[in-house]
Design a protein around this motif. Structure first.
Motif: not given
Length: 405
Positions: A22-23, A25-26, A59-60, A78-79
């Protein structure tokens, strides 16, 4: 990035890896699954398995394809910051400042309420959270968590308040009250620690491994960032530098209210000194007297700094005394902890260059390795953002981030 992996149970590793993905992707999105696999050293099937629930939950999201290098073009990820929202509240003794925050840390709506003491303050807090949920453009089911910055001491799990005299909370399981009412993940921490978390997530401490966030307002407090984590101490009461005794500030004795340093270098302490001095000498502080129309009870630190800019000799000396003590404070922190950056916030930081320039000069002289010293751009938003980042575990442990989902 592989140095961020830790040994543990399969469930723990799944949470850690999910949060790491997640991080990335962010920070780097849009990004392909192949790039994610390279950056994490995870296999393609493992990346796909971790992504599946995040894609299902929104979320994504997939946002098109990259140029093909042969074969089918890779889909880009993408986030999605709008997949949910959080509520953050800075619980103060006079005001509760709340906000609706998206998953990327953007403040979408704000609302404040006058605070109170004891049970009434809890009722006001719940009313404020309810109102913020209604203000959100998303359905209530999109609420992912609630975070509080509290003027007191919380437990290490961010659920219970042991001591918060400013709002009359003693041995209060605020986490139980909020989670039973709203049914979402909850986190609470000291408001200064939350300010540090906010600066670490969205402010001047981004990317900093060792730093400090200092608030100078009604009191003086420090949020410490050590090795990329907010350090809370053995009793979750780290950073109470207002109790420091610098130079000849006073006798060595137990403080029952404000500590020696904040009694002289925080806002109320500065105002109290000015009122006392001007009461005793009618010739002192002519510009300051003009600013308050002769009503000494109206004097605050703001007027003292303003009068200093107007060449009021007394106020210039008082400002010099204040910045000297604060400069020594920062220099001592820098020498003890070897921090790379210090962020100043709180009401007194609005004095800008009047405050930060002399502090920098003192630190340069006293500290063997002087840190960067900056004014906070987040200010009041820092504690709100830090409270919700505590729900997500952003910038520190990556365990809680995936637990929210």
């Amino acid at each position: 990035m592989t140095d961020r992996f830790l040994k543990g149970s399969a469930k723990l590793m799944q949470k850690m890896n999910t949060s790491l993905i997640l991080q990335i992707i962010q920070e780097r999105g849009p990004i392909s699954r192949t790039e994610l696999a390279k950056l994490t050293n995870l296999s393609h099937p493992a990346v796909s398995a971790l992504l599946a629930p995040l894609l299902e939950d929104g979320i994504v999201k997939e946002v098109g394809t990259a140029a093909s290098t042969g074969g089918r073009p890779p889909r880009l990820l993408q986030f999605n910051a709008k997949a949910g929202f959080l509520i953050g509240v800075d619980v103060g003794g006079t005001t509760m400042a709340g906000a609706v925050v998206d998953l990327a840390g953007n403040i979408l709506h704000r609302e404040n309420r006058a605070s109170a003491m004891g049970e009434r303050s809890i009722a006001i807090l719940i009313e404020l959270i309810d109102s913020l949920i209604q203000l959100s453009d998303m359905p209530p089911a999109g609420l992912r968590g609630i975070g509080l910055g509290i003027p007191g001491v919380t437990d290490s799990k961010g659920q219970k308040v042991s001591h918060a005299p400013g709002v009359g909370w003693e041995s209060l399981d605020i986490g139980k009250i909020i989670t039973e009412r709203f049914g979402v993940p909850f986190f609470a921490d000291n408001d200064v620690n939350c300010f540090a978390r906010g600066e670490l997530w969205r402010g001047a401490l981004r990317g900093v491994e060792n730093g400090a966030a200092i608030t100078i307002g009604t009191g003086i407090g420090v949020g410490l960032v050590l090795n990329g984590h907010v350090y809370q101490g053995s009793n979750n009461a780290a950073g109470e530098v207002g109790y420091w005794l610098l130079g000849a500030l006073g006798p060595i004795e137990k403080s029952t209210g404000f500590g020696p340093l904040e009694s002289i270098a925080a806002g109320p302490g500065i105002a109290r000194q000015a009122i006392q001095e001007l009461t005793g000498d009618p010739e002192k502080g002519p510009k300051l007297r003009e600013l308050v129309a002769g009503d000494l009870s109206r004097i605050t630190a703001k007027e003292v700094f303003e009068a200093a800019l107007l060449d009021d000799a007394y106020c210039q000396e008082l400002v010099k005394q204040t910045t000297t003590y604060l400069g020594i404070l920062v220099a001592n922190l820098a020498s003890l902890l070897d921090v790379e950056r210090v962020v100043l916030g709180g009401g007194l930081s609005r004095a800008g260059n009047q405050l930060i320039v002399p502090i920098r000069e003192i630190v340069e002289k006293l500290s063997p390795y002087a840190p960067q010293i900056e004014l906070s751009e987040l200010q009041e938003d820092g504690a709100i953002l830090g409270a919700v980042s505590g729900v997500l575990g952003l910038g520190e442990t990556s365990i809680h981030f995936s637990e929210v989902y």
